[in-house]
Design a protein around this motif. Structure first.
Motif, PDB file in Angstrom:
ATOM      1  N   ARG A 105      57.964  98.717  47.554  1.00  0.00           N
ATOM      2  CA  ARG A 105      58.501  97.595  48.336  1.00  0.00           C
ATOM      3  C   ARG A 105      57.407  96.959  49.201  1.00  0.00           C
ATOM      4  NH1 ARG A 105      62.663 101.286  48.622  1.00  0.00           N
ATOM      5  NH2 ARG A 105      62.136 101.936  50.733  1.00  0.00           N
ATOM      6  N   ARG A 106      56.558  97.802  49.813  1.00  0.00           N
ATOM      7  CA  ARG A 106      55.451  97.275  50.615  1.00  0.00           C
ATOM      8  C   ARG A 106      54.501  96.443  49.760  1.00  0.00           C
ATOM      9  NH1 ARG A 106      54.707 102.571  52.766  1.00  0.00           N
ATOM     10  NH2 ARG A 106      52.829 102.671  51.506  1.00  0.00           N
ATOM     11  N   GLU A 107      54.199  96.949  48.572  1.00  0.00           N
ATOM     12  CA  GLU A 107      53.282  96.235  47.674  1.00  0.00           C
ATOM     13  C   GLU A 107      53.861  94.887  47.258  1.00  0.00           C
ATOM     14  OE1 GLU A 107      50.194  96.961  46.696  1.00  0.00           O
ATOM     15  OE2 GLU A 107      50.051  98.930  47.612  1.00  0.00           O
ATOM     16  N   LEU A 108      55.163  94.846  46.955  1.00  0.00           N
ATOM     17  CA  LEU A 108      55.791  93.577  46.592  1.00  0.00           C
ATOM     18  C   LEU A 108      55.776  92.600  47.760  1.00  0.00           C
ATOM     19  CD1 LEU A 108      58.955  94.164  44.372  1.00  0.00           C
ATOM     20  CD2 LEU A 108      56.802  93.103  43.765  1.00  0.00           C
ATOM     21  N   LYS A 109      56.054  93.096  48.945  1.00  0.00           N
ATOM     22  CA  LYS A 109      56.039  92.239  50.134  1.00  0.00           C
ATOM     23  C   LYS A 109      54.639  91.671  50.341  1.00  0.00           C
ATOM     24  CE  LYS A 109      57.234  92.241  55.023  1.00  0.00           C
ATOM     25  NZ  LYS A 109      56.119  92.249  55.920  1.00  0.00           N
ATOM     26  N   ALA A 110      53.631  92.503  50.229  1.00  0.00           N
ATOM     27  CA  ALA A 110      52.250  92.046  50.396  1.00  0.00           C
ATOM     28  C   ALA A 110      51.893  91.020  49.326  1.00  0.00           C
ATOM     29  CB  ALA A 110      51.286  93.232  50.342  1.00  0.00           C
ATOM     30  N   ARG A 111      52.355  91.225  48.115  1.00  0.00           N
ATOM     31  CA  ARG A 111      52.079  90.282  47.024  1.00  0.00           C
ATOM     32  C   ARG A 111      52.715  88.928  47.318  1.00  0.00           C
ATOM     33  NH1 ARG A 111      49.001  89.334  42.309  1.00  0.00           N
ATOM     34  NH2 ARG A 111      50.092  87.671  41.253  1.00  0.00           N
ATOM     35  N   LYS A 112      53.974  88.938  47.767  1.00  0.00           N
ATOM     36  CA  LYS A 112      54.655  87.683  48.079  1.00  0.00           C
ATOM     37  C   LYS A 112      53.956  86.946  49.218  1.00  0.00           C
ATOM     38  CE  LYS A 112      59.078  87.199  47.767  1.00  0.00           C
ATOM     39  NZ  LYS A 112      59.421  86.336  46.677  1.00  0.00           N
ATOM     40  N   GLU A 113      53.486  87.673  50.215  1.00  0.00           N
ATOM     41  CA  GLU A 113      52.755  87.051  51.318  1.00  0.00           C
ATOM     42  C   GLU A 113      51.443  86.456  50.819  1.00  0.00           C
ATOM     43  OE1 GLU A 113      52.515  90.233  54.147  1.00  0.00           O
ATOM     44  OE2 GLU A 113      54.599  89.935  54.809  1.00  0.00           O
TER      45      GLU A 113
ATOM     46  N   VAL B  53      63.506  71.917  47.477  1.00  0.00           N
ATOM     47  CA  VAL B  53      63.462  73.277  48.014  1.00  0.00           C
ATOM     48  C   VAL B  53      62.062  73.834  47.807  1.00  0.00           C
ATOM     49  CG1 VAL B  53      64.387  75.602  47.822  1.00  0.00           C
ATOM     50  CG2 VAL B  53      65.903  73.636  47.507  1.00  0.00           C
ATOM     51  N   HIS B  54      61.495  74.406  48.859  1.00  0.00           N
ATOM     52  CA  HIS B  54      60.185  75.058  48.712  1.00  0.00           C
ATOM     53  C   HIS B  54      60.354  76.412  48.052  1.00  0.00           C
ATOM     54  CE1 HIS B  54      57.438  72.377  50.686  1.00  0.00           C
ATOM     55  NE2 HIS B  54      58.303  72.203  51.672  1.00  0.00           N
ATOM     56  N   VAL B  55      59.525  76.674  47.073  1.00  0.00           N
ATOM     57  CA  VAL B  55      59.526  77.970  46.390  1.00  0.00           C
ATOM     58  C   VAL B  55      58.146  78.569  46.423  1.00  0.00           C
ATOM     59  CG1 VAL B  55      61.502  77.621  44.913  1.00  0.00           C
ATOM     60  CG2 VAL B  55      59.288  76.824  44.144  1.00  0.00           C
TER      61      VAL B  55
ATOM     62  N   TYR C 260      48.851  80.548  48.634  1.00  0.00           N
ATOM     63  CA  TYR C 260      48.315  79.701  47.582  1.00  0.00           C
ATOM     64  C   TYR C 260      49.356  78.823  46.904  1.00  0.00           C
ATOM     65  CZ  TYR C 260      44.516  82.920  48.282  1.00  0.00           C
ATOM     66  OH  TYR C 260      43.534  83.666  48.856  1.00  0.00           O
ATOM     67  N   VAL C 261      50.604  79.214  46.993  1.00  0.00           N
ATOM     68  CA  VAL C 261      51.650  78.500  46.267  1.00  0.00           C
ATOM     69  C   VAL C 261      52.608  77.876  47.270  1.00  0.00           C
ATOM     70  CG1 VAL C 261      53.528  78.706  44.607  1.00  0.00           C
ATOM     71  CG2 VAL C 261      51.492  80.131  44.362  1.00  0.00           C
ATOM     72  N   ASP C 262      52.669  76.566  47.234  1.00  0.00           N
ATOM     73  CA  ASP C 262      53.628  75.830  48.052  1.00  0.00           C
ATOM     74  C   ASP C 262      54.172  74.725  47.162  1.00  0.00           C
ATOM     75  OD1 ASP C 262      55.174  74.854  50.093  1.00  0.00           O
ATOM     76  OD2 ASP C 262      53.531  73.752  51.041  1.00  0.00           O
ATOM     77  N   VAL C 263      55.178  75.050  46.400  1.00  0.00           N
ATOM     78  CA  VAL C 263      55.724  74.138  45.421  1.00  0.00           C
ATOM     79  C   VAL C 263      57.107  73.700  45.869  1.00  0.00           C
ATOM     80  CG1 VAL C 263      56.435  73.905  43.013  1.00  0.00           C
ATOM     81  CG2 VAL C 263      54.446  75.299  43.590  1.00  0.00           C
TER      82      VAL C 263
END
Length: 98
Positions: free
Chosen positions: A75-83, A96-98, A88-91
């Motif tokens: 879960r920590r690794e996924l959270k860090a990945r999303k952060e 709606v921003h994804v 870099y990704v602001d689409v």
């Protein structure tokens, strides 16, 4: 997480999004996403790798069925990945921003 393949990261996302999924449920989700068949010879060795790395825990529902859950580290690794991705990704999609 940096040493995982894209397929292994996708496995983590699917496991995180389902409630104690078994292998075939994970396979079905990925086949829908990839729009092609995922062979057992690809799925289970990659799940085992995630277990060995301490990102996923494998439990046994019955003698034939295993289920998978994320560990605290997973879960920590996924959270860090999303952060990291958010840097870099602001689409924007349909307002709606994804």
């Amino acid at each position: 997480m940096y040493d995982l393949t894209g397929f292994q990261r996708d496995l983590l996302y699917v496991i995180a999004g389902l409630d104690e999924p078994h292998g075939l449920a994970i396979k079905d989700e990925l086949e829908e996403y990839y729009e092609k068949e995922i062979h057992h010879g690809r799925l289970y060795p990659n799940l085992d790798t995630l277990v060995e790395k301490g990102l996923v825990e494998k439990g046994q529902r019955d003698r034939r069925t295993n289920f998978y859950t994320l560990t605290r580290r997973g879960r920590r690794e996924l959270k860090a990945r999303k952060e990291w991705e958010a840097n870099y990704v602001d689409v924007e999609y349909d307002g709606v921003h994804v």
